[in-house]
Design a protein around this motif. Sequence first.
Motif, PDB file in Angstrom:
ATOM      1  N   ASP A  30      70.801  26.747  58.974  1.00 18.43           N
ATOM      2  CA  ASP A  30      71.436  28.306  59.641  1.00 18.43           C
ATOM      3  C   ASP A  30      71.139  28.918  60.918  1.00 18.43           C
ATOM      4  OD1 ASP A  30      73.756  28.064  57.668  1.00 18.43           O
ATOM      5  OD2 ASP A  30      72.439  29.068  56.234  1.00 18.43           O
ATOM      6  N   SER A  31      69.780  28.948  61.027  1.00 17.05           N
ATOM      7  CA  SER A  31      68.661  29.489  62.203  1.00 17.05           C
ATOM      8  C   SER A  31      67.661  28.797  61.675  1.00 17.05           C
ATOM      9  CB  SER A  31      69.331  30.655  61.822  1.00 17.05           C
ATOM     10  OG  SER A  31      68.309  31.668  60.549  1.00 17.05           O
ATOM     11  N   LYS A  46      62.993  33.215  68.236  1.00 19.41           N
ATOM     12  CA  LYS A  46      63.618  32.411  66.856  1.00 19.41           C
ATOM     13  C   LYS A  46      65.274  32.449  66.948  1.00 19.41           C
ATOM     14  CE  LYS A  46      62.799  36.812  64.323  1.00 19.41           C
ATOM     15  NZ  LYS A  46      62.676  37.693  62.733  1.00 19.41           N
ATOM     16  N   LYS A  47      66.263  31.710  66.421  1.00 19.17           N
ATOM     17  CA  LYS A  47      67.836  31.500  67.176  1.00 19.17           C
ATOM     18  C   LYS A  47      68.358  31.469  66.075  1.00 19.17           C
ATOM     19  CE  LYS A  47      68.840  31.887  71.587  1.00 19.17           C
ATOM     20  NZ  LYS A  47      69.056  33.120  71.619  1.00 19.17           N
ATOM     21  N   THR A  48      69.597  31.674  66.297  1.00 21.77           N
ATOM     22  CA  THR A  48      70.689  31.289  64.672  1.00 21.77           C
ATOM     23  C   THR A  48      70.935  29.781  65.419  1.00 21.77           C
ATOM     24  OG1 THR A  48      72.422  32.582  65.989  1.00 21.77           O
ATOM     25  CG2 THR A  48      72.013  33.532  64.442  1.00 21.77           C
ATOM     26  N   ARG A  73      66.331  27.901  58.732  1.00 25.75           N
ATOM     27  CA  ARG A  73      66.545  28.806  56.699  1.00 25.75           C
ATOM     28  C   ARG A  73      68.374  28.495  55.968  1.00 25.75           C
ATOM     29  NH1 ARG A  73      70.038  34.512  57.635  1.00 25.75           N
ATOM     30  NH2 ARG A  73      69.546  35.146  55.127  1.00 25.75           N
ATOM     31  N   ALA A  75      70.664  30.198  54.715  1.00 27.53           N
ATOM     32  CA  ALA A  75      70.426  32.109  54.359  1.00 27.53           C
ATOM     33  C   ALA A  75      70.831  32.202  52.533  1.00 27.53           C
ATOM     34  CB  ALA A  75      71.951  32.537  55.150  1.00 27.53           C
ATOM     35  N   VAL A  80      73.637  35.036  58.721  1.00 28.85           N
ATOM     36  CA  VAL A  80      73.460  34.437  59.658  1.00 28.85           C
ATOM     37  C   VAL A  80      73.079  34.723  60.852  1.00 28.85           C
ATOM     38  CG1 VAL A  80      73.089  31.835  60.425  1.00 28.85           C
ATOM     39  CG2 VAL A  80      74.574  32.159  58.299  1.00 28.85           C
ATOM     40  N   THR A  81      71.528  36.109  60.958  1.00 26.96           N
ATOM     41  CA  THR A  81      72.068  36.773  62.628  1.00 26.96           C
ATOM     42  C   THR A  81      69.989  36.501  62.976  1.00 26.96           C
ATOM     43  OG1 THR A  81      71.142  39.089  61.329  1.00 26.96           O
ATOM     44  CG2 THR A  81      73.424  38.602  61.039  1.00 26.96           C
ATOM     45  N   GLU A  82      70.020  36.775  63.536  1.00 29.22           N
ATOM     46  CA  GLU A  82      68.827  36.748  64.363  1.00 29.22           C
ATOM     47  C   GLU A  82      68.130  37.780  63.438  1.00 29.22           C
ATOM     48  OE1 GLU A  82      67.653  36.537  68.941  1.00 29.22           O
ATOM     49  OE2 GLU A  82      69.402  35.147  68.909  1.00 29.22           O
ATOM     50  N   THR A  85      66.772  35.859  61.028  1.00 25.09           N
ATOM     51  CA  THR A  85      65.804  34.237  61.328  1.00 25.09           C
ATOM     52  C   THR A  85      64.602  34.848  60.813  1.00 25.09           C
ATOM     53  OG1 THR A  85      67.367  34.332  62.291  1.00 25.09           O
ATOM     54  CG2 THR A  85      65.661  32.721  62.620  1.00 25.09           C
ATOM     55  N   SER A 122      65.715  43.959  58.663  1.00 21.23           N
ATOM     56  CA  SER A 122      66.691  42.994  58.075  1.00 21.23           C
ATOM     57  C   SER A 122      67.077  42.957  56.082  1.00 21.23           C
ATOM     58  CB  SER A 122      66.029  41.561  58.418  1.00 21.23           C
ATOM     59  OG  SER A 122      64.850  41.186  57.520  1.00 21.23           O
TER      60      SER A 122
END
Length: 616
Positions: A30-31, A46-48, A73, A75, A80-82, A85, A122
């Motif tokens: 997911d990321s 970090k990146k999705t 990840r 989730a 699924v967001t930065e 992550t 988060s």
Amino acid sequence: MCGIIGYIGKQKASKILINALKNLEYRGYDSAGIAVREATDIKSVKKTGRVANVEAEVHQANLKGGVGIGHTRWATHGGVTEANTHPHISSDGKFVLVHNGVIENYQSLRKYLEEKGFDFKSETDTEAIVNLIAYHYRKEPDNTEDRFTSAVRKALIHLEGTYGIAVLCVDCPNEMVGARNGSPLILGLGKDENFLASDVSAFASRSKDVVYLNEGDIVHLHSDKYDITTIDSRNVSAIVESLDWDIEESELGNYTHFMEKEIFEQPQALENSMRGRFSDDNSTAKLGGIDLSPRELRSVDRFVMFGCGTTWHACLAAEYLIERFARIPVEVEYASEFRYRNAPISDDSLIFAFSQSGETIDTLAAMRESNRKGFRTLAITNVVGSSIARQTNGGGIYQHVGPEIGVASTKAFTSQVLLSSMIALYMGRLRDMSLGDGTNYVDALKSCPEMVDRILKQADSIREIAVRYSKFNDFLFMGRQAMFPIALEGALKLKEISYIHAEGYPAAEMKHGPIALISEDCPSVFLATSGRIMKKTLANMQEVKARNGKVISIVPEGTEVPKECADDVIFIPRCHEAIHPILATIPLQLLSYYIAVERGCDVDKPRNLAKSVTVE
Ligand code: M6R
């Protein structure tokens, strides 16, 4: 689910972490993100989406440090967001952490920490861990020698749930702390470098000496030393084991997908599962990993077998094989249900857990519950040193099929069925199977790899059938007796990689409901391998055809399938019943693989899935 990696050494950590994450990506996609120690600070990227997304950013960031952690990840808590992550940073900026697992009391911890002035950015359960560590660190006197480890230890005492973690502290530039409880964590030892990872594939190209951490272990790492203690501060003497790992096995080579590679590896994989496992007189199996004497095994009055997903289908196939050839009752359970069901089980039952990864949390929990109740527990697993393999009290059988990386299980399934067939043979020979029948059985098992190879040679014609059927959105899979679990497996394979609705049924059940689904838009795949019930299955096919349903049938070579019964016929070699389920599986794997490819699906990383399911 979720893969974590930690590196501490003299090389550029970012490169090593990204390569490790690529190998761990099957655990969740997911990321992804990494954090690396840079001078006095810790920098994270970090990146999705896939690891490839974060790789490009990492390249630009040009991180040079030699200490870092990374995460891929799947989730659980939060979308699924930065922001969700990993790695997660404590709100005072002192700690950075990656986590695999689920913290069940994170909401109360979060509330407590918010009251103490910690900010949360988060929706994850993980952020509670990193802030809790920072909270305890703040309370430790400045001059405490092991302030970092001590803060981690104090935080972990308050966690309910599962975790494998790797943590960095801004004040301790050349140190890393890891810990596990319920999620796997393995220490890799190299020359002037050490690793922590959820799975050895993350570092196997650089380190072959490993320590499988136990539940409740905390490891304090430098690049050239480490020490392990328990959560209640007892010293642990580590057992260093050597990895038997061929790096080529985890590479794609000339194949397009790992699933394709693993389907075509099956002749060799089955050979490896059987190697050295037959008696000298060729009349029975030798299952050396089982720590029970023939006398103890003779007194077994029932097998209870559990697993999840595809592996549960292998348990069902085992039921048919063991009941048929060893005449011992087998009860098959979903591991997740068995754990909570408190089923009455006789003292002479033998509990068998099936798990490719050896880490599936439901199966592990069911195994622990069986151990707690004092039952004899055994396992069939593929991953050496995995949690399930180490939790059995009666030993087990390793599959030896090499790493299975495609999320959809293929070679691990056929190997589990093969080993079940060997258990049936072994138990049968302890009871009333004759020497002659045993010898025929062994010959059949030994011929299995070659027969699988013959089916694989039909891949082009199976692909052609798959392409013609790839537009349909509903499928039924039907088989009787030992073909029923294979029908279930065929349906699962298709739905998980191509998102087509598919159901598996015992063929005779069709008339009790599923027949309502039959139409020209819902094809059926029939598995008809047994001569004893062939006529009845052919009649079932005809019933489908009479309702305009299309039929693909899988039958032994030489079977006359009348035109009015099937549109397409796939032949498998004629063989002993002991290997029917294995051979019948191969065309189904190929069908679903080629249908998914034709539909443009991401075969190795199907949406929402992960290879190793380590959350309940
Ligand atoms: O590692 P395990 O054998 O315990 O995994 C069990 C299931 O999660 C697994 O078989 C799953 O159903 C696969 N996606 C099937 O292709």
